[in-house]
Scaffold this motif. Structure first.
Motif, PDB file in Angstrom:
ATOM      1  N   THR A 233       8.188  -4.970  24.042  1.00  0.00           N
ATOM      2  CA  THR A 233       8.831  -4.500  22.810  1.00  0.00           C
ATOM      3  C   THR A 233      10.270  -5.021  22.722  1.00  0.00           C
ATOM      4  N   GLU A 234      10.995  -4.975  23.839  1.00  0.00           N
ATOM      5  CA  GLU A 234      12.380  -5.459  23.866  1.00  0.00           C
ATOM      6  C   GLU A 234      12.442  -6.963  23.609  1.00  0.00           C
ATOM      7  N   VAL A 235      11.534  -7.717  24.224  1.00  0.00           N
ATOM      8  CA  VAL A 235      11.520  -9.174  24.048  1.00  0.00           C
ATOM      9  C   VAL A 235      11.215  -9.527  22.594  1.00  0.00           C
ATOM     10  N   LYS A 236      10.264  -8.852  21.992  1.00  0.00           N
ATOM     11  CA  LYS A 236       9.901  -9.122  20.595  1.00  0.00           C
ATOM     12  C   LYS A 236      11.080  -8.864  19.651  1.00  0.00           C
ATOM     13  N   ALA A 237      11.891  -7.860  20.008  1.00  0.00           N
ATOM     14  CA  ALA A 237      13.031  -7.507  19.158  1.00  0.00           C
ATOM     15  C   ALA A 237      14.128  -8.570  19.182  1.00  0.00           C
ATOM     16  N   THR A 238      14.095  -9.476  20.178  1.00  0.00           N
ATOM     17  CA  THR A 238      15.128 -10.513  20.271  1.00  0.00           C
ATOM     18  C   THR A 238      14.878 -11.673  19.316  1.00  0.00           C
ATOM     19  N   VAL A 239      13.671 -11.758  18.748  1.00  0.00           N
ATOM     20  CA  VAL A 239      13.326 -12.879  17.874  1.00  0.00           C
ATOM     21  C   VAL A 239      13.857 -12.607  16.467  1.00  0.00           C
ATOM     22  N   ASP A 240      14.559 -13.560  15.919  1.00  0.00           N
ATOM     23  CA  ASP A 240      15.109 -13.443  14.561  1.00  0.00           C
ATOM     24  C   ASP A 240      13.979 -13.248  13.553  1.00  0.00           C
ATOM     25  N   PRO A 241      14.100 -12.238  12.659  1.00  0.00           N
ATOM     26  CA  PRO A 241      13.034 -11.987  11.674  1.00  0.00           C
ATOM     27  C   PRO A 241      12.704 -13.194  10.805  1.00  0.00           C
ATOM     28  N   SER A 242      13.656 -14.088  10.612  1.00  0.00           N
ATOM     29  CA  SER A 242      13.413 -15.262   9.772  1.00  0.00           C
ATOM     30  C   SER A 242      12.812 -16.435  10.546  1.00  0.00           C
ATOM     31  N   SER A 243      12.680 -16.280  11.852  1.00  0.00           N
ATOM     32  CA  SER A 243      12.165 -17.376  12.682  1.00  0.00           C
ATOM     33  C   SER A 243      10.679 -17.601  12.419  1.00  0.00           C
ATOM     34  N   PRO A 244      10.241 -18.869  12.389  1.00  0.00           N
ATOM     35  CA  PRO A 244       8.806 -19.155  12.170  1.00  0.00           C
ATOM     36  C   PRO A 244       7.918 -18.672  13.305  1.00  0.00           C
ATOM     37  N   ILE A 245       8.503 -18.366  14.475  1.00  0.00           N
ATOM     38  CA  ILE A 245       7.684 -17.881  15.590  1.00  0.00           C
ATOM     39  C   ILE A 245       7.568 -16.358  15.588  1.00  0.00           C
ATOM     40  N   LYS A 246       8.259 -15.682  14.661  1.00  0.00           N
ATOM     41  CA  LYS A 246       8.294 -14.220  14.647  1.00  0.00           C
ATOM     42  C   LYS A 246       6.893 -13.627  14.525  1.00  0.00           C
ATOM     43  N   SER A 247       6.098 -14.099  13.564  1.00  0.00           N
ATOM     44  CA  SER A 247       4.768 -13.525  13.340  1.00  0.00           C
ATOM     45  C   SER A 247       3.863 -13.727  14.551  1.00  0.00           C
ATOM     46  N   LEU A 248       4.017 -14.867  15.235  1.00  0.00           N
ATOM     47  CA  LEU A 248       3.207 -15.148  16.421  1.00  0.00           C
ATOM     48  C   LEU A 248       3.569 -14.192  17.553  1.00  0.00           C
ATOM     49  N   VAL A 249       4.860 -14.034  17.792  1.00  0.00           N
ATOM     50  CA  VAL A 249       5.316 -13.156  18.882  1.00  0.00           C
ATOM     51  C   VAL A 249       4.980 -11.700  18.576  1.00  0.00           C
ATOM     52  N   GLU A 250       5.041 -11.312  17.306  1.00  0.00           N
ATOM     53  CA  GLU A 250       4.741  -9.929  16.931  1.00  0.00           C
ATOM     54  C   GLU A 250       3.308  -9.544  17.266  1.00  0.00           C
ATOM     55  N   ARG A 251       2.409 -10.530  17.326  1.00  0.00           N
ATOM     56  CA  ARG A 251       1.014 -10.236  17.648  1.00  0.00           C
ATOM     57  C   ARG A 251       0.791 -10.005  19.139  1.00  0.00           C
ATOM     58  N   CYS A 252       1.827 -10.185  19.925  1.00  0.00           N
ATOM     59  CA  CYS A 252       1.739  -9.945  21.368  1.00  0.00           C
ATOM     60  C   CYS A 252       1.831  -8.434  21.611  1.00  0.00           C
TER      61      CYS A 252
END
Length: 309
Positions: A233-252
């Motif tokens: 949860t903490e790692v996912k929160a470090t990804v910028d919401p506008s980043s193209p990898i956000k949706s991929l990481v959120e599925r983790c």
């Protein structure tokens, strides 16, 4: 061509699709071009000896999935029958109850064996299937609808009209059937085991004050008190919401199954964390720290690439 939506019991999408296909084959009806349940799957890696197969679903995968479902249904029926017999104490009821219990043990063993080599298949269209016709009908043809209604677990049709082609095209473009990988990692430690490990590492850290080893030991102590769920949860929160990898990481997703920490991630992210040699030969179904280290590194590399661009 025309597409129609059929509402089914949630979780029964694949079963309804296969039964409808069989019914159409028996009647010789050629009006239906295809039936879509939009299947995806989760490949489960339990230990370092498991081979990770991310190839497309095959007919035998669906057959194995339905076989597991049938065993589960049989177990549910037997358990319900056992519960209803427990109120009786006559000899015949007790004999029948013991027979049911033996059947439950046998089916449970069969289910465990069947699950070992079976992919976990599901539908991204929860509660619905799509029926595609060869001809462009505006209404769902009566003969096809009567056949559909005869299939168990069909609830009805939300609309008798076909779906506009632009909506169908948009749906097939947006729907994500990317398979997932579930990695089973460390077993959860008991409070007593955590306490013992902390004391041992503190002792070692006190002997290495002022060194890199001390920092590493103190970091390991902190990680003992943090669950994999919290860390992910903490790692996912470090990804910028506008980043193209956000949706991929959120599925983790991190979770606990049977006292073992597990993580579920999309196959595309999994293939970014582990190289081809690791996957095909000795897959590293290692510990949570190793997974988190790889995930953080992957996010850092891709975030840097995005920033540079």
């Amino acid at each position: 061509m025309a597409y129609f939506v059929v509402q089914v019991r949630s979780g029964k999408e694949i079963e309804v699709k296969e039964m409808l296909k069989a019914a159409l084959h028996r009647t010789g009806d050629s009006m239906v071009k295809a039936i879509y349940a939009m299947e995806t799957f989760t490949e489960i890696v339990r230990n370092e000896h498991d081979m990770c197969d991310l190839s497309a679903l095959k007919t035998e995968d669906i057959s194995d999935h339905l076989y597991v479902k049938r065993i589960q249904a049989g177990l549910s029926n037997l358990r319900a029958a056992c519960d209803s017999l427990k109120v009786y104490e006559d000899a015949n009821s007790l004999k029948l109850l013991n027979s049911y219990k033996e059947n439950i043990r046998e089916l449970s063993t069969e289910l465990r064996e069947a699950r070992k080599g079976t992919r976990k298949i599901s539908s991204v269209l929860s509660g619905y299937i799509l029926v595609e016709l060869n001809v462009n009908f505006h209404y769902f043809p009566d003969n096809i609808w009567h056949l559909v209604k005869s299939i168990p677990n069909v609830a009805g049709i939300p609309s008798k009209y076909n779906i506009p082609q632009e909506e169908v095209d948009a749906f097939f473009t947006q729907v994500d059937v990317t398979p997932e990988v579930e990695m089973q990692l460390d077993e959860l430690l008991s409070n007593e085991e955590i306490k013992d490990m902390k004391n041992e590492m503190l002792h070692e850290a006190n002997k290495a004050i002022g060194t890199v080893e001390e920092d590493e030991l103190l970091e390991s102590i902190d990680s003992l008190e943090t669950t994999l769920i919290e860390s992910v949860t903490e790692v996912k929160a470090t990804v910028d919401p506008s980043s193209p990898i956000k949706s991929l990481v959120e599925r983790c997703k991190a979770l606990v199954r049977r006292k073992r920490q597990s993580v579920i991630l999309p196959s595309t992210l999994f293939l970014g964390l582990y190289n081809e040699i690791e996957i095909k030969n000795l897959f590293p179904a290692t510990n949570a720290d190793d997974f988190l280290h790889r995930l953080k590194g992957w996010i850092y590399r891709h975030s840097s690439e995005v920033n540079i661009e």
